[in-house]
Write a protein that holds these residues in place. Structure first.
Motif, PDB file in Angstrom:
ATOM      1  N   SER A   1       0.815  -1.221   0.000  1.00 43.32           N
ATOM      2  CA  SER A   1       0.000   0.000   0.000  1.00 43.32           C
ATOM      3  C   SER A   1       0.847   1.269   0.000  1.00 43.32           C
ATOM      4  O   SER A   1       0.308   2.376   0.020  1.00 43.32           O
TER       5      SER A   1
ATOM      6  N   GLY B   1      -2.344  -1.674   9.780  1.00 40.12           N
ATOM      7  CA  GLY B   1      -3.071  -2.249   8.655  1.00 40.12           C
ATOM      8  C   GLY B   1      -4.558  -2.223   8.931  1.00 40.12           C
ATOM      9  O   GLY B   1      -5.004  -1.891  10.029  1.00 40.12           O
TER      10      GLY B   1
ATOM     11  N   THR C   1      -6.233  -9.204   8.438  1.00 37.72           N
ATOM     12  CA  THR C   1      -5.598  -8.042   7.823  1.00 37.72           C
ATOM     13  C   THR C   1      -5.831  -8.043   6.313  1.00 37.72           C
ATOM     14  O   THR C   1      -5.601  -9.051   5.641  1.00 37.72           O
TER      15      THR C   1
ATOM     16  N   THR D   1      -2.850  -3.773   2.907  1.00 38.61           N
ATOM     17  CA  THR D   1      -2.375  -2.902   3.987  1.00 38.61           C
ATOM     18  C   THR D   1      -1.359  -3.603   4.888  1.00 38.61           C
ATOM     19  O   THR D   1      -1.112  -3.163   5.994  1.00 38.61           O
ATOM     20  N   THR D   2      -0.774  -4.689   4.412  1.00 37.56           N
ATOM     21  CA  THR D   2       0.215  -5.400   5.207  1.00 37.56           C
ATOM     22  C   THR D   2       1.601  -4.783   5.044  1.00 37.56           C
ATOM     23  O   THR D   2       1.862  -4.013   4.112  1.00 37.56           O
TER      24      THR D   2
ATOM     25  N   LEU E   1      -0.418  -5.441  10.955  1.00 38.68           N
ATOM     26  CA  LEU E   1       0.377  -5.421   9.726  1.00 38.68           C
ATOM     27  C   LEU E   1       0.556  -6.815   9.138  1.00 38.68           C
ATOM     28  O   LEU E   1       0.960  -6.967   7.994  1.00 38.68           O
TER      29      LEU E   1
END
Length: 487
Positions: free
Chosen positions: A53, A86, A93, A97-98, A121
């Motif tokens: 991201s 995240g 998750t 967004t990790t 995360l």
């Protein structure tokens, strides 16, 4: 309806607070950050192997690191906190967004750093970040829902300035270090969702300032220590999903005036439910499910007027169930005890905010058409399995807009399945072993799980991915996955 756990909510509030601070960083007059801070942060970035991201895209050499995403500067233009998070959906998750990688030991260069928040995360791995031991003024550690592993350091007690320690949702193993008892400034201790074993160290009773204590979802064993009398500020106690034995310790009664969440489910606790739990007037959530509690529910439960979530399921409890005076229950699960309630309690029917009702095998003998709950709008789960309920659920289910699961197997329901409105939100439907007639509608193809077996359904099945076990035992259903229809 999806809601954050109490400990996750607190973590989110902390993250929001520090993110706000970073936006109002006290470094407006500076063009670049301190060389040590920049070097340490860029070393952390170099240890990140995947950032889909672009969470760290603003971390660029020669720019003001106090304006980098997730960075807070509060003292002399020095970095004081790292806050990266995240996004969670249904407890998982979201992939985009990790962050993947390890936590660089070079963060020890950030001499003013007192808080690290690496939340949800997903793929941050490695052992406990030992660089923190080089920063003795560290106050806040929130490294949640990642993949850290190994043992929690035996010298964790050296971090005597810590006010919050949360390592929830990782892969830490071994015993809880007894030196944690040296962290007497702690207000939050959350080690849930790991692989910790052994007993709870008795020395933890020294942590008098705790407002949150969570060891849920580990492999802890032994009896729950009887040491809670000194925890005068405790609001949240989460010990669910372990291997605890024995009874609920008497000293928990000392928490009655302030405790809001008491979660002891999924253990091997036994004995009667203590009468003193009826004195917990501030209680929001009580989970005693999946234990071996026996006897009756104390009459004193009538005093729990503020409770929103009550789960006593999967125990050995018997009648009579006390009349509650709850102003609005949100979720209730009394399933699989030895109750014979006869009807759905009035205090449940009248709740304006209920979203989850589970009364499987509770001896309910009503005609479902005659049950008129005050609201059905918020319902997402209803489980009335293994009762003696008659009539039709059509009126009830056609009033729901957000229902995710409806379970009513093993009753005497009689209605035409084709008249049932299946909401787009519905994922799980089990009406097996009833008296249901009619055809199987095409709309069931949108479900994730279905069981309409052992009814009186007929006709050709619509195309689905369900197995034959979802449809067996009906009068004249045909077509894949059952035998083909006769021409």
């Amino acid at each position: 309806m999806i809601s954050l756990s109490p400990s996750s909510l607190l973590s989110f509030i902390f993250l929001l607070f520090f993110t706000t601070l970073s936006l109002h960083c006290l470094s407006a007059s500076a063009a670049t950050c301190h060389p040590d801070d920049e070097a340490g942060l860029l070393a952390f970035k170099s240890g990140i192997t995947a950032d889909p991201s672009g969470m760290l895209s603003t971390w660029k050499k020669g720019t003001d690191c106090c304006k980098w995403n997730g960075i807070t500067c509060l003292v002399d233009n020095r970095v004081t906190a790292i806050s990266l998070s995240g996004q969670i959906n249904n407890g998982t998750t979201l992939i985009h967004t990790t962050l993947s990688g390890t936590i660089s030991s070079s963060l020890s260069k950030l001499k003013y750093l007192d808080g690290i928040y690496l939340l949800n995360l997903g793929n941050i791995s490695g052992s406990f970040p030992n660089f923190i031991f080089q920063l003795p003024n560290f106050k806040y550690i929130y490294i949640e829902n990642n993949k850290l592993s190994g043992q929690i350091p035996v010298n964790i007690g050296n971090l005597t300035k810590l006010e919050a320690l949360s390592l929830e949702g990782n892969f830490f193993s071994g015993r809880i270090p007894s030196s944690i008892s040296e962290l007497t400034q702690l207000t939050q201790l959350a080690l849930g969702g790991n692989r910790l074993t052994g007993t709870i160290p008795a020395s933890i009773q020294r942590l008098k300032n705790l407002t949150l204590l969570s060891f849920k979802s580990n492999q802890l064993s032994g009896e729950i220590p009887d040491f809670f009398s000194g925890f005068t500020n405790l609001r949240i106690l989460e010990l669910t999903q372990n291997k605890f034995t024995g009874k609920i310790p008497v000293s928990i009664s000392a928490l009655a005036t302030k405790l809001r969440y008491l979660e002891l489910g999924h253990n091997n606790l036994a004995g009667p439910i203590p009468d003193f739990l009826g004195k917990f007037h501030a209680l929001d959530t009580l989970d005693l499910s999946w234990n071996r509690f026996a006897g009756t529910v104390p009459k004193s439960f009538a005093n729990l007027t503020k409770i929103f979530n009550l789960d006593l399921s999967h125990n050995l409890l018997v009648d009579p169930f006390p009349e509650m005076h709850v102003k609005g229950i949100e979720s209730l699960d009394l399933s699989y005890n030895r109750f014979n309630l006869g009807k759905i309690p009035d205090w449940v029917t009248s709740s304006p905010i209920i979203y989850s009702l589970k009364l499987a095998k509770c001896g309910i003998k009503i005609k479902l058409d005659n049950w008129n709950p005050t609201q059905t709008y918020f319902y997402d789960y209803i489980d009335l399995s293994e009762n003696a309920i008659t009539g039709s659920p059509v009126k009830l289910l056609n009033r729901t807009d957000y229902l995710v699961g409806f379970y009513a197997s093993g009753n005497k329901l009689k209605f035409n399945l084709s008249s049932l409105k299946i909401p787009k939100t519905l994922k799980y439907l089990d009406i097996s072993r009833n008296l249901v007639v009619g055809n199987v509608p095409n709309a069931i193809g949108g479900l994730e799980k279905l069981n309409v077996s052992y009814n009186h359904l007929c006709g050709k099945l619509p195309a689905t991915n369900f197995s034959a076990s979802s449809f067996v035992g009906n009068d004249c259903l045909c077509g894949s996955p059952l035998p083909p229809c006769k021409v």
